[in-house]
Scaffold this motif. Structure first.
Motif: not given
Ligand SMILES: NC(=O)C1=CN([C@@H]2O[C@H](COP(=O)(O)OP(=O)(O)OC[C@H]3O[C@@H](n4cnc5c(N)ncnc54)[C@H](O)[C@@H]3O)[C@@H](O)[C@H]2O)[C@@H](O)CC1
Ligand SMILES: Nc1ncnc2c1ncn2[C@@H]1O[C@H](COP(=O)(O)OP(=O)(O)O)[C@@H](O)[C@H]1O
Ligand SMILES: [K+]
Length: 517
Positions: A293-294, A312-321, A323-333, A345-351
């Motif tokens: 996601a970038a 997948r495009p990442l524009g606003r912080p909500e985009d990450l939230v 993307i993470l609704l996909d329960s198949r994602i099993s880890a994040v960097l 900071r916001e991206a880390v906290l959302n992750a």
């Protein structure tokens, strides 16, 4: 090749792969004494092992033995007398007069049949000639202050003369717990130690002072090692497959790409290379699926590089939230190649809020430099922080080098509640979970890594390896340790001239060798 050399390197770690602090060593020793082992017999075994080592490596050579004031000196007296009896020319210089010795060391000193010479400047100059062979029995695990006076002069003389130094237990002047040099320290060619390795043999700069290591078990066994570690302090071990191979993911016939783990890399536009390297590494270590996601402008770079990933495009912080609704994602960097700012900071906290295992690297760490507490989500050992020394100092400014790298990483793990990978040539991995048996936490020290890993992007590959293993549901501490090991093996395999891009490509070969073990 790397993996074979690692097998060879793993041998000298003694019975098991434990690493004991000085206090743990003393507790292990007490355990032996309570079970009938005689302390003088133990010292005789140590001294004779040193003599045997010297005779094997330098048969017939004259030797200078330097004896300190305690039991390390005691080992020296025994070694000196054993070598003298074998016909070697032995010159012994002692830091104290014979009547000042106590206990076992006094008994060992009384057994020395050669000439008693004081360790002073004049005797040092006469005895330690250029290229002399020197047994350093000045200080071992009892070193409790900086070297000065005659002991410091001995270190200087050995260095000036280019002496070949064999250290008894520790190179004198190196702290056995931290690996730090206290004032001055012997630069040994070889170190013969007893029972188990000590942190100071593995941590820099001690590792460089110790040279090649030989561990002589003496009477120490698994029970005394366990008793030693249970007496207090962390459970420290050398990092190697034994620590994590049982949970290394192996695909099976029933697996499909999602069951093998879906890793998410949060990429940046400014330094897209970091995310690309991490993504490659995560895939090479076995993640079945990888999404980046970038920012939209960077996505073509990711896709051109690696057709097998999803972008997948990442524009606003909500985009990450979202993307993470996909329960198949099993880890994040998150954090590799990202600028340390409020957005990161916001991206880390959302992750973190996504509840999946998370690796926080690079800019994701520095973004919390002025508010580290916000990053510390206690009770989340599945969060792995991968700081280099600079990033570590920003998050844990009070955990300075004087504590020693093993203790620093361990305290950082306790404070942050996260698994810590404190990087370097002597990378330390620390687990925040306390063990039920009183041992205060698990710590692994990576024995050695190729210095060619000191190149831009190499840390991003490491972060990707941790991510890839986490995505495959490997427990975080084991995933971090295995990633560090694979990374250092990849460094050896790629060798001189390596660039970060080479590292992920080494992983399949190393993985294949592991499968054969
Ligand atoms: N613990 C064990 O399991 C075994 C220990 N043995 C030997 O015993 C050693 C430990 O003996 P000790 O506890 O007596 O400790 P050391 O012999 O390492 O040193 C302690 C002595 O040195 C003095 N000292 C410490 N730092 C000094 C400095 N900078 N300048 C001047 N004096 C200093 C202390 O006051 C004390 O007298 C081990 O390193 C090993 O060589 C072996 O005999 C066999 C097994
Ligand atoms: N001298 C060295 N010997 C062995 N490994 C090293 C050395 N210097 C750095 N490394 C390893 O290389 C990696 C560098 O990571 P990092 O400092 O984050 O760099 P980057 O951000 O450029 O990727 C770490 O895994 C570290 O342990
Ligand atoms: K020594």
């Amino acid at each position: 090749m790397a993996a074979t050399s690692t097998t060879a390197k793993a041998d000298p770690s003694g019975p098991g792969d434990r690493v004991l602090t000085a206090a743990q060593m003393r507790a292990a020793e007490q355990h032996l004494f309570q079970h009938g082992v005689d302390s003088f017999a133990l010292m005789c075994g140590a001294g004779e092992a040193v003599a045997g080592h010297v005779a094997r490596h330098w048969p017939g050579r004259d030797v200078v033995v330097l004896c300190g004031p305690g039991n390390n000196g005691g080992d020296g007296f025994i070694a000196a007398e054993a070598l003298r009896r074998q016909g070697c020319g032995v010159t012994l210089l002692a830091l104290r007069p014979i009547e000042a010795y106590r206990g076992d060391a006094a008994r060992a000193a009384a057994g020395w049949q050669g000439q008693w010479l004081a360790l002073d400047a004049a005797n040092l100059e006469t005895a330690v000639q250029p290229n002399a062979l020197v047994v350093d029995a000045l200080f071992g695990i009892g070193l409790d202050r900086s070297l000065d006076g005659a002991a410091a002069a001995a270190v200087n003389r050995c260095r000036e003369a280019g002496a070949m130094v064999v250290a008894v237990d520790m190179p004198s002047g190196v702290s056995s717990d931290t690996g730090l040099v206290m004032g001055a320290a012997m630069l040994a060619r070889q170190t013969v130690t007893f029972g188990w390795l000590k942190p100071g043999h593995l941590l820099l700069p001690g590792r460089l002072h110790a040279g090649a290591l030989e561990v002589v078990p003496l009477a120490f066994d698994e029970a005394s090692g366990r008793a030693g570690q249970q007496a207090g302090g962390p459970d420290i071990r050398c990092n190697g497959p034994a620590s994590w191979i049982l949970c290394l993911p192996r695909p099976g016939a029933m697996d499909h790409k999602y069951s093998r783990g879906h890793a998410l890399v949060i990429g940046s536009a400014a330094m897209s290379g970091a995310g690309r390297l991490a993504a490659r590494a995560a895939r090479r270590i076995g993640a079945g699926m990888l999404t980046v996601a970038a920012p939209a402008e960077a996505l073509p770079l990711f896709m051109a590089d690696q057709p097998g990933l999803i972008a997948r495009p990442l524009g606003r912080p909500e985009d990450l939230v979202e993307i993470l609704l996909d329960s198949r994602i099993s880890a994040v960097l998150v954090g590799s190649g990202m600028t340390p700012d409020a957005g990161t900071r916001e991206a880390v906290l959302n992750a973190l809020a996504g509840g999946r295992p998370v690796v926080v690297d690079g800019g994701g760490l520095t973004a919390f430099a002025d508010r580290p507490q916000d990053l510390f989500v206690l009770g989340r050992p599945d969060v792995v922080l991968t700081p280099h020394e600079g990033e570590f100092a920003r998050l844990f400014p009070d955990l300075g080098p004087e504590l020693g790298k093993a203790a620093r990483a361990q305290q950082a793990a306790q404070r942050s509640g996260a698994t810590i990978v404190l990087k370097g040539s002597d990378t330390v991995i620390a687990c925040p979970i306390l063990r039920h048996d009183g041992v205060s936490g698990r710590v692994l020290v990576n024995r050695e890594a190729s210095p060619h890993l000191a190149t831009a992007g190499s840390g991003d590959v490491l972060a990707g390896l941790v991510l890839g293993l986490l995505a495959q549901r490997m427990p975080a501490f084991e995933a971090a340790a295995a990633a560090v090991w694979f990374h250092s093996e990849a460094g050896f395999a790629a060798g001189p001239g390596l660039i970060a891009e080479d590292l992920p490509e080494q992983i399949p070969g190393i993985r294949r060798l592991i499968a054969e073990v």
